[in-house]
Design an enzyme around this catalytic site. Structure first.
Site, mmCIF file in Angstrom:
data_model
loop_
_atom_site.group_PDB
_atom_site.id
_atom_site.type_symbol
_atom_site.label_atom_id
_atom_site.label_comp_id
_atom_site.label_asym_id
_atom_site.label_seq_id
_atom_site.Cartn_x
_atom_site.Cartn_y
_atom_site.Cartn_z
ATOM 1 N N GLU A 299 6.706 4.626 13.558
ATOM 2 C CA GLU A 299 5.314 4.557 14.007
ATOM 3 C C GLU A 299 5.248 4.769 15.510
ATOM 4 O O GLU A 299 6.164 4.356 16.230
ATOM 5 C CB GLU A 299 4.721 3.193 13.684
ATOM 6 N N HIS B 105 0.816 -1.224 0.000
ATOM 7 C CA HIS B 105 0.000 0.000 0.000
ATOM 8 C C HIS B 105 0.853 1.279 0.000
ATOM 9 O O HIS B 105 0.360 2.349 -0.323
ATOM 10 C CB HIS B 105 -1.045 -0.010 1.127
ATOM 11 N N HIS C 260 7.627 -2.367 2.232
ATOM 12 C CA HIS C 260 7.528 -0.908 2.142
ATOM 13 C C HIS C 260 8.895 -0.220 1.985
ATOM 14 O O HIS C 260 9.076 0.616 1.107
ATOM 15 C CB HIS C 260 6.835 -0.328 3.376
ATOM 16 N N LYS D 184 8.251 0.361 15.748
ATOM 17 C CA LYS D 184 6.998 0.691 16.433
ATOM 18 C C LYS D 184 7.346 1.362 17.758
ATOM 19 O O LYS D 184 8.440 1.214 18.279
ATOM 20 C CB LYS D 184 6.184 -0.584 16.680
HETATM 21 P P1 NDP Z 1 -7.308 -10.681 10.413
HETATM 22 O O1 NDP Z 1 -6.771 -11.855 11.168
HETATM 23 O O2 NDP Z 1 -7.867 -9.530 11.170
HETATM 24 O O3 NDP Z 1 -8.446 -11.174 9.417
HETATM 25 C C1 NDP Z 1 -8.347 -12.352 8.662
HETATM 26 C C2 NDP Z 1 -9.648 -12.541 7.908
HETATM 27 O O4 NDP Z 1 -9.545 -13.714 7.102
HETATM 28 C C3 NDP Z 1 -10.862 -12.719 8.795
HETATM 29 O O5 NDP Z 1 -11.973 -12.105 8.184
HETATM 30 C C4 NDP Z 1 -11.055 -14.244 8.799
HETATM 31 O O6 NDP Z 1 -12.390 -14.499 9.126
HETATM 32 C C5 NDP Z 1 -10.683 -14.541 7.345
HETATM 33 N N1 NDP Z 1 -10.257 -15.913 7.068
HETATM 34 C C6 NDP Z 1 -9.187 -16.572 7.593
HETATM 35 N N2 NDP Z 1 -9.119 -17.821 7.089
HETATM 36 C C7 NDP Z 1 -10.148 -17.935 6.206
HETATM 37 C C8 NDP Z 1 -10.604 -18.990 5.376
HETATM 38 N N3 NDP Z 1 -9.997 -20.186 5.342
HETATM 39 N N4 NDP Z 1 -11.695 -18.772 4.594
HETATM 40 C C9 NDP Z 1 -12.332 -17.572 4.614
HETATM 41 N N5 NDP Z 1 -11.937 -16.540 5.395
HETATM 42 C C10 NDP Z 1 -10.865 -16.734 6.184
HETATM 43 O O7 NDP Z 1 -6.133 -10.234 9.437
HETATM 44 P P2 NDP Z 1 -5.862 -8.768 8.818
HETATM 45 O O8 NDP Z 1 -7.138 -8.210 8.324
HETATM 46 O O9 NDP Z 1 -5.045 -8.002 9.775
HETATM 47 O O10 NDP Z 1 -4.895 -9.121 7.619
HETATM 48 C C11 NDP Z 1 -5.362 -9.704 6.418
HETATM 49 C C12 NDP Z 1 -4.219 -9.720 5.404
HETATM 50 O O11 NDP Z 1 -3.815 -8.399 5.150
HETATM 51 C C13 NDP Z 1 -2.972 -10.458 5.888
HETATM 52 O O12 NDP Z 1 -2.345 -11.056 4.770
HETATM 53 C C14 NDP Z 1 -2.103 -9.342 6.423
HETATM 54 O O13 NDP Z 1 -0.747 -9.677 6.397
HETATM 55 C C15 NDP Z 1 -2.437 -8.232 5.436
HETATM 56 N N6 NDP Z 1 -2.213 -6.875 5.955
HETATM 57 C C16 NDP Z 1 -2.879 -6.420 7.054
HETATM 58 C C17 NDP Z 1 -2.677 -5.116 7.493
HETATM 59 C C18 NDP Z 1 -3.414 -4.586 8.664
HETATM 60 O O14 NDP Z 1 -3.167 -3.388 9.004
HETATM 61 N N7 NDP Z 1 -4.303 -5.337 9.307
HETATM 62 C C19 NDP Z 1 -1.732 -4.203 6.821
HETATM 63 C C20 NDP Z 1 -1.130 -4.765 5.641
HETATM 64 C C21 NDP Z 1 -1.358 -6.055 5.248
HETATM 65 P P3 NDP Z 1 -12.877 -15.920 9.753
HETATM 66 O O15 NDP Z 1 -11.947 -16.245 10.870
HETATM 67 O O16 NDP Z 1 -14.315 -15.708 10.145
HETATM 68 O O17 NDP Z 1 -12.757 -16.882 8.629
HETATM 69 C C1 BG6 Z 2 1.472 -2.489 7.337
HETATM 70 C C2 BG6 Z 2 2.135 -3.217 8.474
HETATM 71 O O1 BG6 Z 2 1.854 -3.047 6.112
HETATM 72 O O2 BG6 Z 2 1.841 -1.119 7.357
HETATM 73 C C3 BG6 Z 2 1.781 -2.561 9.799
HETATM 74 O O3 BG6 Z 2 1.695 -4.562 8.478
HETATM 75 C C4 BG6 Z 2 2.080 -1.074 9.771
HETATM 76 O O4 BG6 Z 2 2.490 -3.185 10.860
HETATM 77 C C5 BG6 Z 2 1.457 -0.441 8.542
HETATM 78 O O5 BG6 Z 2 1.554 -0.489 10.954
HETATM 79 C C6 BG6 Z 2 1.900 1.014 8.387
HETATM 80 O O6 BG6 Z 2 1.167 1.608 7.342
HETATM 81 P P1 BG6 Z 2 0.914 3.191 7.317
HETATM 82 O O7 BG6 Z 2 0.222 3.415 6.026
HETATM 83 O O8 BG6 Z 2 0.077 3.484 8.522
HETATM 84 O O9 BG6 Z 2 2.261 3.817 7.406
#
Ligand code: NDP
Ligand code: BG6
Length: 488
Positions: A217, A179, A241, A341
């Site tokens: 951060e 992103h 990043h 962080k």
């Molecule tokens: P979460 O753990 O908060 O969410 C994961 C999601 O995936 C949930 O909705 C879960 O719902 C769903 N899920 C997991 N396994 C399955 C499955 N087998 N089938 C269907 N749904 C599934 O993770 P994040 O939202 O934090 O992260 C998601 C992705 O984004 C990751 O790859 C992470 O590295 C990336 N990411 C996240 C960032 C962030 O700020 N959160 C920043 C940058 C990247 P349920 O358990 O109900 O299935």
């Molecule tokens: C995400 C990392 O990709 O970027 C997080 O998984 C981090 O750990 C985030 O906090 C930072 O993004 P931004 O846009 O807030 O600088």
């Protein structure tokens, strides 16, 4: 007021729709694009996760997420119109008996539309989801897949994911998100370098002394401790990043703004990065882990307490590196990278420090010229120059910035990076996404740094939350006779 050209009507399936990223970033970003008239109202958005809930319950979850972010009024008519685009399907996306028929029904009639599968789930299930999509007959000719970062946790797992995805989607239909590439200032780096003739003659070892890239951060790991502890700052931030920012600063001019022209130049930079192996690891890298402290005058817990009771961990929440690029343009110019962080301020910036004048007419006064590109907060640019301090009596040299703040110069609302990237996926523009070989080259470099840490067997250096990071990071610079730009 900017005019937004509507994208073609599309169907978007968000896997992981109840997760942190989807609720905090993806749905609010989609709403803003809808509100600005960029998303046609016959587009459809389907949330998928395993948790069973009704469409209405899911829409309520999206509204609550939006309200918590205080980004607008979820009861407003336009938000309700946006919610009307959203459906929800509960299924386990890695299983053949998902069940998939509800998703098939939800997408019925959209075979000719752009169809986007956004995988916002743990990367370990990316390959499985793609195979199930194919077997369920959901991959239409106009389908594309978006993969969240980090792609795997090392080169081997990244290759395995890339290979599994490639069995279903050709490379030109794979959108690997970082992103940071959607941030305005990051895109502006290309424009700054290649639309201004001024910079190219000085953009090399001949005039540049060093480059610093900082992503600091104030937040801790929050509720993402389980993910973060398996990842650490190197995999979470540097592999993607920070290395992407380094590529944009260091790449050669591409011959066009085509996705492949840009990505080919970026990969050459990654391939020219000098490996940091066991012999250099102590002099070229620092790992840190935060302890309790004060951030923005608020007391905060240490990393281990954030993880939970009785936890131990050797995961780094801070990394500083001295990277070197072995090519004609950059040989001998260090690229210092740092991210962490619980640092004293949220600040992401690129600082290019130029060499001092070859002969000093004005004594020792003054600092070297610096170009500072601020990514966040307060996007903008500063060019630090030496001027004569006004006034009689002597000739005093002072460093002052030519300061361009985007907020002041442009009165637009700043779109979140995901807004731009989501619309690019629908438009089919791959320029701001990472190619397979790019991600793999980044892992190759990062893997050997991690291997050198492992073979050294050292623990991360502790630093107090709210401090600038471990003392060792200041020493890394000090040994080279340089210092980090202040974080406050
Ligand atoms: P979460 O753990 O908060 O969410 C994961 C999601 O995936 C949930 O909705 C879960 O719902 C769903 N899920 C997991 N396994 C399955 C499955 N087998 N089938 C269907 N749904 C599934 O993770 P994040 O939202 O934090 O992260 C998601 C992705 O984004 C990751 O790859 C992470 O590295 C990336 N990411 C996240 C960032 C962030 O700020 N959160 C920043 C940058 C990247 P349920 O358990 O109900 O299935
Ligand atoms: C995400 C990392 O990709 O970027 C997080 O998984 C981090 O750990 C985030 O906090 C930072 O993004 P931004 O846009 O807030 O600088």
């Amino acid at each position: 007021m900017a005019e937004f050209v509507p994208v073609p009507s599309f169907d978007l399936v968000v896997f992981g729709a109840s997760g942190d990223l989807a609720l905090r970033k993806l749905f609010p970003s989609l709403f803003h694009r809808f509100k600005d008239g960029q998303i046609p109202s016959d587009s459809r958005i389907v949330g998928v996760a395993r948790q069973v809930m009704t469409k209405d319950a899911f829409r309520k979850t999206v509204s609550e997420g939006f309200a918590n972010l205080a980004k607008g009024d979820p009861s407003a008519e336009e938000f309700q119109a946006f919610l009307a685009l959203i459906d929800y399907v509960a299924l386990d996306a890695t299983k053949a008996d998902g069940p998939w028929d509800h998703l098939v029904q939800s997408l019925a009639g959209g075979e000719d539309k752009v169809r986007v599968f956004y995988l916002s789930t743990p990367p370990s299930v990316f390959g499985g989801i793609c195979a199930q999509l194919r077997d369920a007959g959901l991959v239409s000719p106009a389908s594309r897949v978006v993969l969240e970062k980090p792609l795997g946790r090392d080169l081997k797992s990244a290759k395995a994911i890339n290979d599994a995805v490639a069995e279903v989607f050709s490379e030109d239909r794979v959108y690997r998100i970082d992103h940071y590439l959607g941030k305005e200032t990051v895109q502006n780096l290309l424009v700054l370098r290649f639309a201004n003739a001024l910079f190219e003659p000085v953009w090399s070892r001949a005039a540049i002394d060093n480059v610093q890239i900082t992503v600091a951060e104030t937040i801790g790991v929050g509720s993402r401790g389980d993910y973060y502890d398996k990842s650490g700052a190197m995999r979470d931030m540097v592999q993607n990043h920070l290395l992407q920012l380094l590529c944009l600063v260091a790449m050669e001019p591409p011959n066009s703004v085509d996705a492949d022209a840009i990505r080919t130049e970026k990969i050459k930079v990654l391939q020219a990065l000098v490996p940091i192996g066991p012999a250099d690891i102590a002099s070229h890298s620092v790992r840190g882990q935060y302890r309790a402290g004060l951030v923005e005058n608020e007391p905060v817990k240490g990393y281990l307490e954030d993880l939970g009771p009785n936890r131990t961990s050797s995961t780094e929440t801070y990394v500083a590196l001295k990277a070197e690029i072995a090519n004609w343009r950059w040989s001998g110019v260090p690229f210092y990278l740092r991210t962490g962080k619980r640092l004293p301020s949220r600040r992401s910036e690129i600082v290019v420090t130029f060499r001092p004048p070859p002969h000093s007419l004005f004594g020792n006064g003054g600092e070297p010229n610096q170009l500072v590109m601020r990514l966040q907060p307060d996007e903008g640019m500063e060019m630090w120059l030496q001027i004569k301090e006004p006034g009689p009596g002597g000739l005093r040299v002072k460093s002052v910035p030519l300061d361009l703040s985007y907020e002041t110069a442009f009165t637009l609302r700043y779109p979140d990076a995901y807004e731009r990237l989501l619309m690019d996926v629908v438009r089919g523009n791959l320029s701001l996404f990472m190619r397979k070989d790019e991600v793999e080259s980044a892992w190759e470099w990062v893997d050997q740094v991690i291997a050198a840490w492992e073979s050294a067997g050292t623990q991360p250096d502790p630093y107090a939350a709210g401090s600038d990071g471990p003392l060792q990071a200041a020493l890394l610079m000090d040994r080279d006779g340089r210092k980090w730009r202040d974080l406050i």
